[in-house]
Design a protein around this motif. Structure first.
Motif, PDB file in Angstrom:
ATOM      1  N   LEU A  34      -3.459  -3.586  -0.869  1.00 38.22           N
ATOM      2  CA  LEU A  34      -4.635  -2.866  -0.384  1.00 38.22           C
ATOM      3  C   LEU A  34      -5.812  -3.187  -1.290  1.00 38.22           C
ATOM      4  O   LEU A  34      -5.706  -3.099  -2.516  1.00 38.22           O
ATOM      5  CB  LEU A  34      -4.373  -1.356  -0.390  1.00 38.22           C
ATOM      6  N   GLU A  38     -11.268  -1.288   1.925  1.00 38.93           N
ATOM      7  CA  GLU A  38     -10.540  -1.849   3.066  1.00 38.93           C
ATOM      8  C   GLU A  38      -9.797  -0.748   3.809  1.00 38.93           C
ATOM      9  O   GLU A  38      -9.251   0.177   3.208  1.00 38.93           O
ATOM     10  CB  GLU A  38      -9.521  -2.886   2.581  1.00 38.93           C
ATOM     11  N   HIS A  40      -6.569  -0.708   5.859  1.00 36.83           N
ATOM     12  CA  HIS A  40      -5.410  -1.565   6.093  1.00 36.83           C
ATOM     13  C   HIS A  40      -4.437  -0.801   6.983  1.00 36.83           C
ATOM     14  O   HIS A  40      -3.841   0.191   6.569  1.00 36.83           O
ATOM     15  CB  HIS A  40      -4.746  -1.931   4.766  1.00 36.83           C
ATOM     16  N   ALA A 215      -9.587  -1.019  11.584  1.00 38.26           N
ATOM     17  CA  ALA A 215      -8.876  -1.729  10.521  1.00 38.26           C
ATOM     18  C   ALA A 215      -9.466  -3.096  10.218  1.00 38.26           C
ATOM     19  O   ALA A 215      -9.933  -3.809  11.120  1.00 38.26           O
ATOM     20  CB  ALA A 215      -7.401  -1.864  10.885  1.00 38.26           C
ATOM     21  N   ARG A 217      -7.451  -5.236   8.098  1.00 40.18           N
ATOM     22  CA  ARG A 217      -6.214  -6.007   8.175  1.00 40.18           C
ATOM     23  C   ARG A 217      -5.099  -5.112   8.692  1.00 40.18           C
ATOM     24  O   ARG A 217      -5.225  -3.879   8.703  1.00 40.18           O
ATOM     25  CB  ARG A 217      -5.811  -6.559   6.799  1.00 40.18           C
ATOM     26  N   THR A 219      -0.675  -4.743   8.560  1.00 36.35           N
ATOM     27  CA  THR A 219       0.668  -5.185   8.190  1.00 36.35           C
ATOM     28  C   THR A 219       1.648  -4.589   9.185  1.00 36.35           C
ATOM     29  O   THR A 219       1.607  -3.388   9.464  1.00 36.35           O
ATOM     30  CB  THR A 219       1.029  -4.756   6.762  1.00 36.35           C
ATOM     31  N   THR A 229       1.153  -9.938   7.908  1.00 34.89           N
ATOM     32  CA  THR A 229      -0.102  -9.298   7.512  1.00 34.89           C
ATOM     33  C   THR A 229      -1.220 -10.205   7.988  1.00 34.89           C
ATOM     34  O   THR A 229      -1.274 -11.382   7.617  1.00 34.89           O
ATOM     35  CB  THR A 229      -0.190  -9.101   5.996  1.00 34.89           C
TER      36      THR A 229
END
Length: 507
Positions: A34, A38, A40, A215, A217, A219, A229
């Motif tokens: 993380l 961000e 995530h 978001a 990114r 995962t 990811t």
């Protein structure tokens, strides 16, 4: 497997984290990081390992293997107290505030030093709470009792408290699962503000649409392993679903099997003064899924409770198969072939402490009993048939329902009412809080039931679900029917226009 994108400035890094419970491998070498500022997303089906991973980050669980770094420093020992000291905080779907304390007092918990006999500086406590709430744009009076706040307001207080502890890593676990769309948008604004302030947020949600909006990114966990990811901008919904379930899920919204039949249930100017529903005229046909849409407070659940006799109608006429009926209680509704799966399955649907078999048989206790004694063999046979028919994933019919995933809990509640062979099935938020694979299975079951001639009334706050599953859409506004749209007429714009009182629809 996709590699995890690293970064020297990561706030949090997990590498090869593994965790087992007895013979069950919950996490299999999960890697995750993380970055500051961000959002995530962490996604996966129920049972994929998301909750276990969050518990390891918060120190509630210790990993069997793997490495954890916080702010670039390796973590050797980790527990909830150390996690808070390291700037990690979790915000859950149900906030953990003391309802009888004020907002300022709740925020102060864990922030103020000193013993129990210290002098409290009330003006400073209130000013600090006000400043922390202002930091996230929350217009909440610090002197208000926490129990008077709405659910989203309580979540904002928890976020303010976390920031007061200098939290730089926020874990948001299904924060919008119980929120209507308008209140969820307010939370999104807070998430954006925290991102601008450099806070890193891990965001867990089954609502894929909001992940694409929020978001940076994502995962993906599957069967306890981190399978990918990716930057969110590189994915579309279909690809994300494929990563989550390991297969194409083209039938999330399966098509209707054929045209609807004759009118099965009819409402003519139906209302209930106590619940605010008035003058609703509506028809539901055999083999049809009628979607019920509307904003929070529109009267959707209140209408469902009328149909099941929980809050009996005091005006208008209900007809079943053309004959007038009076529903004074759930027993009346069940006797006439009307079944109801409520919105909150954990409070009003499943009895979590009881077994799968006991839950599945609750609606048939009288027919399964002889001389006042329950026929356990018949109950077991019925439960086994239901588990097979609905593909309920459970170790056995004797397992407590509370140990099952959300999607399987919902199937058990469905099994209970399907055992009564209903003519009309009323589903209030049937896929709330369950993963996309389980949603597809619930949707398939709904289509199968409609294909066998059952009339299905589906209430949903998720507009894509309403549009994808409904043969017709009834839109409620302030307890009245704003309009009914045929499947080919129902668009997001038209549904929202009716919900907001800016359009007209054919009844």
């Amino acid at each position: 497997m996709d590699t995890v994108a690293g970064g020297s400035g990561a706030l949090l890094r997990l590498q090869g984290v593994t965790k087992a419970f007895g013979g069950v491998q919950a996490l299999r070498g999960v890697s995750f990081d993380l970055r500051p500022g961000e959002v995530h997303a962490l996604v996966g089906e129920n049972g994929a390992g998301k909750s276990t991973l969050l518990k390891i980050v918060t120190g509630a669980l210790r990993p069997d293997a793997g490495a954890i770094e916080v702010g670039g420093t390796a973590v050797e020992t980790h527990d909830p107290g150390l996690a808070r000291a390291r700037g990690i905080a979790a915000i859950y779907q149900q906030p953990a505030l003391f309802p009888d304390l004020t907002v300022a007092e709740n925020v102060a918990l864990g922030l103020e030093a000193g013993g129990p006999w210290r002098r409290v500086r009330w003006s400073e406590r209130t000013a600090r709470a006000r400043a922390l709430l202002a930091r996230i744009g929350a217009d909440i009076d610090p002197e208000t009792t926490a129990g008077q706040l709405t659910l989203p307001e309580q979540q904002l207080v928890e976020i303010a408290r976390a920031l007061g502890r200098d939290a730089r890593i926020l874990l948001l676990d299904e924060p919008t699962a119980a929120l209507p769309e308008t209140e969820a948008r307010a939370l999104f604004r807070v998430v954006d503000e925290l991102r601008r302030q450099g806070v890193g947020l891990v965001y867990v949600s089954h609502r894929l649409e909001e992940l694409f909006a929020l978001a940076d990114r994502v995962t993906v966990l599957r069967d306890g392993a981190s399978v990918a990811t990716r930057p969110m901008r590189e994915l579309d919904r279909a690809e994300l679903i494929r990563l989550m379930v390991g297969r194409e899920v083209s039938a999330v919204y399966p098509p209707a099997a054929g045209p609807a039949g004759d009118v099965l249930l009819e409402l003519e100017n139906v209302g209930c003064r106590a619940s605010g529903v008035r003058g609703v005229s509506l028809q539901v046909r055999r083999g049809e899924i009628l979607g019920v849409a509307g904003l929070v407070g529109a009267g959707r659940t209140e209408l469902a409770r009328i149909l099941f006799g929980l809050t009996p109608a005091d005006e208008g006429v209900l007809r079943l198969e053309g004959a007038p009926i009076v529903l004074r209680s759930p027993a009346d509704a069940a006797a006439r072939g009307i079944a109801y799966v409520p919105e909150d399955r954990r409070r009003h649907g499943a009895v979590l402490e009881m077994s799968v078999a006991a839950n599945a048989s609750l609606a048939l206790l009288r027919s399964l009993s002889r001389a006042g004694f329950l026929d356990r063999e018949r109950e077991a046979r019925m439960a086994e048939e239901a588990v097979r028919a609905l593909s309920v994933r459970t170790p056995s019919i004797d397992a407590a329902v509370g140990t099952l995933s959300g999607g399987n809990q919902q199937k058990v509640v469905l099994a209970r009412w399907l055992a009564t062979a209903p003519k009309v099935l009323v589903l209030d938020e049937p896929t709330q809080g369950i993963d996309v694979g389980a949603k597809a299975e619930i949707h398939r079951l709904m289509r199968e039931l409609a294909g066998k001639g059952m009339a299905v009334v589906m209430i949903s706050s998720e507009l894509p679900e309403v549009l994808g599953m409904s043969d017709r859409v009834a839109v409620l506004r302030r307890g009245t029917l704003a309009g009914v749209l045929a499947r080919e007429e129902a668009t997001a714009e038209r549904v929202m226009s009716l919900a907001l009182g800016q359009g007209r629809g054919a009844a």
